[in-house]
Design an enzyme around this catalytic site. Structure first.
Site, short mmCIF file in Angstrom:
data_model
loop_
_atom_site.label_atom_id
_atom_site.label_comp_id
_atom_site.label_asym_id
_atom_site.label_seq_id
_atom_site.Cartn_x
_atom_site.Cartn_y
_atom_site.Cartn_z
N HIS A 36 42.27 45.94 39.22
CA HIS A 36 42.23 44.49 39.46
C HIS A 36 42.62 43.76 38.17
O HIS A 36 42.08 44.04 37.10
CB HIS A 36 40.80 44.12 39.88
CG HIS A 36 40.59 42.70 40.27
ND1 HIS A 36 40.88 42.20 41.52
CD2 HIS A 36 40.07 41.65 39.57
CE1 HIS A 36 40.54 40.91 41.58
NE2 HIS A 36 40.06 40.55 40.40
N MET A 140 34.67 35.49 46.76
CA MET A 140 34.19 35.42 45.38
C MET A 140 32.67 35.36 45.38
O MET A 140 32.06 34.55 46.08
CB MET A 140 34.74 34.15 44.69
CG MET A 140 36.22 34.18 44.35
SD MET A 140 36.75 35.60 43.37
CE MET A 140 35.76 35.42 41.88
N ASP A 178 34.24 40.16 44.64
CA ASP A 178 34.56 40.13 43.21
C ASP A 178 33.60 39.20 42.48
O ASP A 178 33.50 38.02 42.82
CB ASP A 178 36.01 39.64 43.05
CG ASP A 178 36.48 39.53 41.61
OD1 ASP A 178 35.83 40.09 40.71
OD2 ASP A 178 37.52 38.87 41.40
C1 DX5 Z 1 35.97 36.37 37.62
C2 DX5 Z 1 37.02 37.43 37.88
C3 DX5 Z 1 36.43 38.76 38.13
C4 DX5 Z 1 35.78 39.37 36.91
C5 DX5 Z 1 34.66 40.25 37.39
O1 DX5 Z 1 36.56 35.13 37.56
O2 DX5 Z 1 37.76 37.08 39.03
O3 DX5 Z 1 37.39 39.67 38.65
O4 DX5 Z 1 36.65 40.15 36.14
O5 DX5 Z 1 33.89 40.61 36.31
P1 DX5 Z 1 32.37 41.09 36.48
O6 DX5 Z 1 32.40 42.28 37.38
O7 DX5 Z 1 31.96 41.39 35.09
O8 DX5 Z 1 31.62 39.93 37.10
ZN ZN Z 2 39.04 38.73 39.91
#
Ligand code: DX5
Ligand code: ZN
Length: 223
Positions: A36, A140, A178
């Site tokens: 990702h 999200m 995510d």
């Molecule tokens: C946040 C991003 C995520 C982030 C997730 O805005 O879209 O993809 O990298 O990171 P973690 O798993 O540390 O919350």
């Molecule tokens: Zn992301």
């Protein structure tokens, strides 16, 4: 626990960019299903992360599919470039695109899989018209912009509601989650209906190796 195969994709936002090649190799060796890549423009979200050169390097550093999450205003302007740089899946925010239909078409035309996402406060009705056009919906579970935030519990109900919509209208569509996913909470997202898991700081951190972290995540989803 879940009958559908669960895919896990590390977010390189949390990786050590000085050693990106090694981090990608570690993730691939540890059984990651995809990578990702979080692109932030400093406008749609209050942070700037990485862009085309790092995507190109990531493409050279892994044979895994690359899932690009565009946190940018009017992402349609950049679809051709991100597809050419190696994106297999391109996710755009419904809030950020005035011409979402055209952008999703453009992603498909450039040979990538179109995917949409919504912020935690955006009503799911925003998916209604585009759901048949996409190959993935990303729910999200943090407000986008930063890695390492806490999982928003309300995301679980949203995942369950998107799962229902997908099963009814586009059953082969992936359902990704995510933000704030850890080995300790991932099972809740999977139980709610997610099949595609993004994890940044839970995979790339100072406490565990990438192999240990991936292993813990894999065990947590398959128990
Ligand atoms: C946040 C991003 C995520 C982030 C997730 O805005 O879209 O993809 O990298 O990171 P973690 O798993 O540390 O919350
Ligand atoms: Zn992301």
């Amino acid at each position: 626990m879940s009958h559908r195969p669960i895919r896990i994709g590390p977010s390189i936002l949390a990786a050590d960019f000085l050693h990106l090649g090694q981090q990608l190799a570690d993730a691939e060796a540890a059984g990651a299903d995809f990578i990702h890549v979080d692109v932030m423009d400093g406008q749609y979200v209050p942070n700037i992360s990485i862009g085309l050169p790092i995507l190109e390097a990531t493409r050279r550093g892994t044979s895994l599919p690359i899932d690009v999450h565009l946190m940018m205003v009017d992402p349609g302007r950049w679809v051709a470039e991100f597809a050419a740089a190696g994106a297999d899946v391109i996710t755009v925010h419904v809030e950020a695109d005035t011409h979402l239909y055209s952008t999703l078409r453009l992603i498909e035309e450039h040979g990538a899989a179109p995917s949409v996402t919504l912020n935690p406060a955006t009503p799911l009705v925003m998916l209604e018209e585009v759901l048949p056009m996409v190959r993935q919906v990303l729910v999200m579970s943090v407000n986008p912009g930063f890695g390492g935030q806490s999982f928003i519990p309300g995301a679980l109900d949203r995942i369950a509601r998107v799962r229902e919509m997908i099963d009814r209208r586009n059953p082969t569509c992936a359902l990704e989650v995510d933000g704030g996913i850890k080995a300790g909470n991932v099972h809740r997202a999977v139980e709610a209906g997610a099949d595609t898991i993004v994890a940044g700081s839970a995979i790339f951190n100072d406490e565990q190796s990438v192999a240990e972290a991936m292993d813990a995540m894999r065990r947590a989803v398959s128990r």
